[in-house]
Design an enzyme around this catalytic site. Structure first.
Site, PDB file in Angstrom:
ATOM      1  N   ASP A   1       1.522   5.092   1.562  1.00 17.51           N
ATOM      2  CA  ASP A   1       1.217   6.045   2.631  1.00 17.51           C
ATOM      3  C   ASP A   1       1.847   7.382   2.271  1.00 17.51           C
ATOM      4  OD1 ASP A   1       0.135   3.932   4.456  1.00 17.51           O
ATOM      5  OD2 ASP A   1       2.182   3.202   4.245  1.00 17.51           O
ATOM      6  N   ASP A  50       8.549   4.732  13.307  1.00 13.53           N
ATOM      7  CA  ASP A  50       9.088   3.632  14.115  1.00 13.53           C
ATOM      8  C   ASP A  50      10.524   3.259  13.722  1.00 13.53           C
ATOM      9  OD1 ASP A  50       8.088   2.609  11.729  1.00 13.53           O
ATOM     10  OD2 ASP A  50       6.789   1.106  12.631  1.00 13.53           O
ATOM     11  N   ASP A  65       0.846  -1.193   0.000  1.00  9.13           N
ATOM     12  CA  ASP A  65       0.000   0.000   0.000  1.00  9.13           C
ATOM     13  C   ASP A  65       0.886   1.248   0.000  1.00  9.13           C
ATOM     14  OD1 ASP A  65       0.877   0.350   2.646  1.00  9.13           O
ATOM     15  OD2 ASP A  65      -0.837  -0.722   3.450  1.00  9.13           O
TER      16      ASP A  65
HETATM   17  P1  ATP Z   1       3.246  -2.389   5.225  1.00  4.94           P
HETATM   18  O1  ATP Z   1       4.066  -2.784   4.062  1.00  4.94           O
HETATM   19  O2  ATP Z   1       2.802  -3.529   6.042  1.00  4.94           O
HETATM   20  O3  ATP Z   1       2.125  -1.430   4.881  1.00  4.94           O
HETATM   21  P2  ATP Z   1       4.243  -0.078   6.602  1.00  4.94           P
HETATM   22  O4  ATP Z   1       5.545   0.206   7.279  1.00  4.94           O
HETATM   23  O5  ATP Z   1       3.896   0.792   5.443  1.00  4.94           O
HETATM   24  O6  ATP Z   1       4.266  -1.593   6.187  1.00  4.94           O
HETATM   25  P3  ATP Z   1       1.838   0.909   7.772  1.00  4.94           P
HETATM   26  O7  ATP Z   1       1.029   0.354   8.895  1.00  4.94           O
HETATM   27  O8  ATP Z   1       1.213   1.082   6.449  1.00  4.94           O
HETATM   28  O9  ATP Z   1       3.112  -0.025   7.678  1.00  4.94           O
HETATM   29  O10 ATP Z   1       2.421   2.290   8.302  1.00  4.94           O
HETATM   30  C1  ATP Z   1       2.936   3.303   7.434  1.00  4.94           C
HETATM   31  C2  ATP Z   1       4.079   4.033   8.102  1.00  4.94           C
HETATM   32  O11 ATP Z   1       3.588   4.695   9.282  1.00  4.94           O
HETATM   33  C3  ATP Z   1       5.219   3.150   8.632  1.00  4.94           C
HETATM   34  O12 ATP Z   1       6.120   2.820   7.616  1.00  4.94           O
HETATM   35  C4  ATP Z   1       5.819   4.031   9.692  1.00  4.94           C
HETATM   36  O13 ATP Z   1       6.603   5.035   9.133  1.00  4.94           O
HETATM   37  C5  ATP Z   1       4.591   4.673  10.303  1.00  4.94           C
HETATM   38  N1  ATP Z   1       4.075   3.888  11.445  1.00  4.94           N
HETATM   39  C6  ATP Z   1       3.130   2.916  11.414  1.00  4.94           C
HETATM   40  N2  ATP Z   1       2.905   2.445  12.635  1.00  4.94           N
HETATM   41  C7  ATP Z   1       3.711   3.107  13.483  1.00  4.94           C
HETATM   42  C8  ATP Z   1       3.928   3.077  14.890  1.00  4.94           C
HETATM   43  N3  ATP Z   1       3.252   2.242  15.659  1.00  4.94           N
HETATM   44  N4  ATP Z   1       4.837   3.942  15.406  1.00  4.94           N
HETATM   45  C9  ATP Z   1       5.510   4.821  14.618  1.00  4.94           C
HETATM   46  N5  ATP Z   1       5.353   4.879  13.286  1.00  4.94           N
HETATM   47  C10 ATP Z   1       4.465   4.060  12.715  1.00  4.94           C
HETATM   48 MG    MG Z   2       2.001   0.816   4.431  1.00  3.78          MG
END
Ligand code: ATP
Ligand code: MG
Length: 463
Positions: A73, A161, A71
């Site tokens: 962001d 994170d 996805d």
């Molecule tokens: P995925 O490929 O599973 O989507 P992702 O890292 O993009 O992995 P998301 O849940 O879509 O995960 O979150 C988007 C972004 O938001 C993360 O990459 C990170 O930068 C930030 N983020 C998400 N959750 C947290 C958290 N609990 N604490 C700090 N930053 C977070």
């Molecule tokens: Mg994501």
């Protein structure tokens, strides 16, 4: 200001904030061709309306690793309300962390406003009337239960994170910006928390699950300091809302790496805080370990073949041994096998819900899968005809096959059902005739009789 922030987050005054590295178009592999058109549309609309907007998180990270992102962001300096003003298809979500979701059919582009540190508000640097105060809130256990203090891109980076999740792609000049050393960590294939790990896990224990999930999914090493507190701090997951843990569990087990993820969860002794009723049996029962491992591997395989999967099946697996044990206990107290099974199912699902809020629509399916395990033994024609039409038949049959791997007494039954589905109707009749003598007596009739006896007894005694 930024330097202070960095020191606070790292918990040390001596740690220097890395310089911001800017990779130009020819120095990285983030390409618009691999991006969702909808994400690009959102970036362009925000930019042309005068806001900063960047692709961030998994989208940038995965492209830099040569993978296709799941996805996209976006991070922006527009507030959620300003984002909503620009997009008709926008929905504002989340209380703890307010976000704008822009909906394009089934695709959701998540837009987050740059966050700043919540420390400023705790140190009372903001005037008491500032609305920043309500925008950030910490629970008694130190969990950040609200995180809506807005800031700049640089501040936003240190609130994320892992370093590899804090890389920002700009669709205006095609650069990737890194102010936390994420590019180096990607090159080393390691997952490193930004700031002091104890502080960051305390603020949000779900970061423990994210570390495990991302290391399993991307085959990354969890850097030593990031890994060190996991074992001792994972009990903090018990303070996270069960509803959030339900969402996180789905990400853990339904992203195609469930088997590897489960191993890491066990290695770091995190699994016990999510599935206490499961891990209790794992120590003494190696067949059950195998049973779970096979279920997770088959889930991964189904996902890789784009076949549908349901979390209900996995939760039915995770709680199967607890169900058996509780059912036996109740039977030994005099309950019929049917009543014991029903009561046990109710109890263990309720216990699991203290940690992970399994929605009712899934717990109903779990119970159907379990109930069908008993009905699959009854191979009378009427029962077989109705079972094969049952919406959960396929899941229950798969569950039976999994059990048969560890329980040789079920091998013949599982094979019979496999064959039965593969043959034409004439052969089916023959198969039914062959086993007609082997099926258990109609228990339902006995139960009804028992119920009638009970009610007639009650009526007699005037109840
Ligand atoms: P995925 O490929 O599973 O989507 P992702 O890292 O993009 O992995 P998301 O849940 O879509 O995960 O979150 C988007 C972004 O938001 C993360 O990459 C990170 O930068 C930030 N983020 C998400 N959750 C947290 C958290 N609990 N604490 C700090 N930053 C977070
Ligand atoms: Mg994501």
């Amino acid at each position: 200001m930024l330097k202070n922030l960095w020191s606070k987050l790292t918990g040390s005054r001596t740690v220097e904030q890395p310089k911001c590295v800017v990779l130009t178009r020819d120095q990285h592999s983030v390409s618009r061709k691999k991006m969702s058109n909808n994400a690009l549309k959102v970036l362009h609309r925000l930019n042309s309306s005068g806001y900063q907007a960047f692709l961030v998180g998994g989208g940038v990270r995965d492209m830099l690793l040569g993978l296709s992102p799941k996805d996209f962001d976006i991070a922006t300096d527009a507030t959620p309300e300003e984002v909503a003003g620009l997009f008709k298809n926008c929905r504002l979500v989340g209380r703890r962390f307010r976000l704008a979701h822009i909906l394009f059919g089934r695709e959701i582009i998540e837009v987050a406003t740059f966050r700043a540190s919540h420390h400023d508000t705790q140190d009372n640097k903001q005037p008491s009337h500032s609305n920043k105060i309500e925008k950030s809130k910490v629970s008694a256990e130190g969990l950040l239960v609200r995180d809506n203090v807005y800031g700049s891109l640089e501040e936003d980076a240190v609130r994320r994170d892992f370093t590899i999740n804090a890389l920002y792609y700009c669709a205006k000049d095609f650069t990737v910006r890194d102010s936390v050393g994420g590019i180096d960590d990607l090159n080393r294939r390691q997952l490193r928390l930004i700031g002091d790990p104890v502080e960051r896990y305390t603020e949000d224990p779900v970061r423990i699950l994210r570390a495990i999930r991302l290391s399993a999914k991307l085959d990354l090493t969890i850097e030593t300091k990031t890994a060190a507190p996991i074992r001792t701090m994972s009990e903090m997951l018990e303070h996270v809302s069960p509803a959030r843990l339900w969402d996180e569990c789905n990400k853990l087990f339904l992203a195609g790496h469930a088997h590897q993820t489960w191993h890491v969860l066990l290695d770091y002794q995190v699994a016990a805080h999510l599935f206490p009723q499961t891990t209790q049996f794992l120590k003494t029962n190696s067949d059950y370990q195998q049973f779970i491992a096979r279920a997770l591997k088959s889930t991964d395989k189904r996902i890789s073949q784009q076949q549908p999967v349901t979390p209900a099946f996995l939760f039915a697996v995770f709680l199967w041994q607890a169900l058996q044990s509780q059912t036996e206990k109740l039977q030994s107290r005099g309950f019929s096998s049917y009543d014991a099974g029903q009561k046990a199912a109710e109890k263990i699902i309720e216990l699991q819900r203290n940690t992970i809020a399994i929605p009712k629509r899934f717990s109903i399916v779990m119970r159907e899968i379990w109930n069908l395990q008993y009905r699959l033994h009854n191979r009378r024609k009427k029962n077989v005809d109705s079972l094969i039409q049952h919406p959960r038949f396929r899941a229950a049959y798969d569950f039976l096959c999994l059990r048969a791997n560890e329980d040789s007494t079920l091998a013949e039954l599982a094979k019979w059902w496999t064959d039965f589905q593969e043959v034409h109707s004439e052969k089916r009749q023959e198969m039914l005739r062959q086993v007609s003598g082997n099926s258990p007596k109609k228990k339902r009739f006995n139960r009804r009789k028992k119920y009638q006896n009970k009610t007639s007894h009650k009526n007699r005694s005037g109840q």
